[in-house]
Scaffold this motif. Structure first.
Motif, PDB file in Angstrom:
ATOM      1  N   LEU A   1      -8.813   3.269  -6.106  1.00 56.41           N
ATOM      2  CA  LEU A   1      -9.766   3.315  -7.213  1.00 56.41           C
ATOM      3  C   LEU A   1      -9.302   4.270  -8.314  1.00 56.41           C
ATOM      4  O   LEU A   1      -9.497   3.996  -9.503  1.00 56.41           O
ATOM      5  CB  LEU A   1     -11.142   3.725  -6.692  1.00 56.41           C
ATOM      6  N   VAL A   2      -8.697   5.393  -7.939  1.00 56.97           N
ATOM      7  CA  VAL A   2      -8.238   6.364  -8.937  1.00 56.97           C
ATOM      8  C   VAL A   2      -7.187   5.755  -9.850  1.00 56.97           C
ATOM      9  O   VAL A   2      -7.235   5.914 -11.085  1.00 56.97           O
ATOM     10  CB  VAL A   2      -7.693   7.628  -8.239  1.00 56.97           C
ATOM     11  N   PHE A   3      -6.209   5.064  -9.279  1.00 54.68           N
ATOM     12  CA  PHE A   3      -5.155   4.478 -10.098  1.00 54.68           C
ATOM     13  C   PHE A   3      -5.649   3.259 -10.882  1.00 54.68           C
ATOM     14  O   PHE A   3      -5.018   2.874 -11.868  1.00 54.68           O
ATOM     15  CB  PHE A   3      -3.956   4.101  -9.224  1.00 54.68           C
ATOM     16  N   ALA A   4      -6.756   2.672 -10.459  1.00 55.12           N
ATOM     17  CA  ALA A   4      -7.307   1.532 -11.197  1.00 55.12           C
ATOM     18  C   ALA A   4      -8.139   1.976 -12.402  1.00 55.12           C
ATOM     19  O   ALA A   4      -8.231   1.246 -13.399  1.00 55.12           O
ATOM     20  CB  ALA A   4      -8.169   0.678 -10.272  1.00 55.12           C
ATOM     21  N   LEU A   5      -8.735   3.171 -12.337  1.00 55.28           N
ATOM     22  CA  LEU A   5      -9.688   3.605 -13.358  1.00 55.28           C
ATOM     23  C   LEU A   5      -9.112   3.642 -14.783  1.00 55.28           C
ATOM     24  O   LEU A   5      -9.783   3.176 -15.714  1.00 55.28           O
ATOM     25  CB  LEU A   5     -10.273   4.969 -12.980  1.00 55.28           C
ATOM     26  N   PRO A   6      -7.910   4.192 -15.021  1.00 55.59           N
ATOM     27  CA  PRO A   6      -7.411   4.203 -16.407  1.00 55.59           C
ATOM     28  C   PRO A   6      -7.279   2.806 -17.012  1.00 55.59           C
ATOM     29  O   PRO A   6      -7.652   2.594 -18.169  1.00 55.59           O
ATOM     30  CB  PRO A   6      -6.046   4.894 -16.286  1.00 55.59           C
TER      31      PRO A   6
END
Length: 301
Positions: free
Chosen positions: A47-52
């Protein structure tokens, strides 16, 4: 766009995007195995790498990010539960079993939509769901080359995942009535990420990958989330939720093939037959859920 226009809109573009998204998500269990982190931590990095990327897509599509809606908050919570249970299922059982059992979602979605959303399914659609789920169970009956650390526990976690995934499907389907897919994806991911981080810390998991290959798998999970889950969310704004939940049963077929290719989880005759039956159920579900021609359609024709 009126309801009649929606009913007459072509379904195949949305179906094609939905199948693409399901195939991309089929990569997920493979990447989870390669992250070198704990199961909940793998969901956090996904999820962290998808957010940007989701933030950029949302701003381009509908302007400022704004605040999360209630349905986006619900979607984020149940999606965090979905990822946590599923990733632990992948850890304890085979890739095939974890993916197949977690995709028994159509049963829950169909019953919930029938009972609470008044979406009465056709008898042929119920038969299609039964066929697709039967194919999934046949695939799970024959264990592949890698049975896992604790198959009964892994299978139980994977079955529970089907409940969380069904609730996520229903939340996204409801949210897509009023919100863009990218906005729903962004806020559900923003809500789910800290929950998975907390779970990872409480469970004492390794949070950071031990090598560049592990980091690459984490980044791959983020890209897969945007492309796969984003495609599914977009298509769900154009298809009935029960129908969409059946179509994504192509995901276990992809996961089984990748598990065989990468982890030597052999595909036996039962799994091959189960894959064929599951796909047949998907095709039948599409046939059963095609729009019925109404009086307006008949007059215009």
């Amino acid at each position: 766009m009126t309801e009649g226009a929606k009913a007459e809109a072509p379904r195949w573009p949305a179906l094609a995007v939905l199948v693409f998204g399901a195939c991309v998500i089929g990569l997920s269990p493979i990447l989870v195995r390669l992250t070198q982190t704990g199961p909940a931590a793998a969901g956090f990095w996904r999820l962290v790498f998808a957010l940007p990327l989701l933030a950029i897509m949302t701003r381009r599509a509908s302007g400022p990010l704004g605040r999360p809606s209630r349905i986006a908050l619900v979607a984020g919570v149940v999606f965090a539960l979905d990822l946590g249970f599923w990733h632990y299922g992948i850890r304890y059982t085979s890739v095939t079993n974890a993916t197949v059992l977690s995709n028994l979602t159509p049963v829950v979605v169909t019953l919930f939509a029938w009972a609470f959303l008044k979406q009465r399914p056709r008898p042929l659609f119920l038969l299609a769901v039964a066929v697709a789920v039967a194919g999934a169970w046949i695939m799970a009956m024959e264990k592949g080359g890698g049975p896992g650390l604790d198959p009964p526990l892994g299978n139980a976690l994977s079955v529970t995942t089907a409940l969380w995934y069904a609730l996520y499907f229903l939340a996204i389907g409801e949210g897509r009535r009023t919100e863009a897919a990218s906005r729903l994806m962004f806020w559900s991911s923003a809500v789910g990420a800290p929950l998975l981080l907390i779970a990872s810390r409480l469970l004492g998991e390794p949070l950071f990958p031990a090598s560049g290959a592990g980091w690459a798998a984490c980044v791959g999970l983020g890209l897969m989330h945007v492309a796969g889950q984003g495609s599914i969310a977009w298509a769900m704004g154009r298809l009935p939720t029960p129908t969409a939940s059946v179509v994504v049963l192509v995901q276990p077929v992809v996961a089984a093939w990748l598990g065989w290719m990468l982890f030597a989880e052999a595909i036996g005759p039962y799994q091959a037959a189960g894959a064929a039956v599951a796909l047949a159920g998907v095709v039948l579900a599409q046939w059963a859920s095609r729009p019925r021609p109404g009086p307006a359609t008949s007059l215009s024709a």
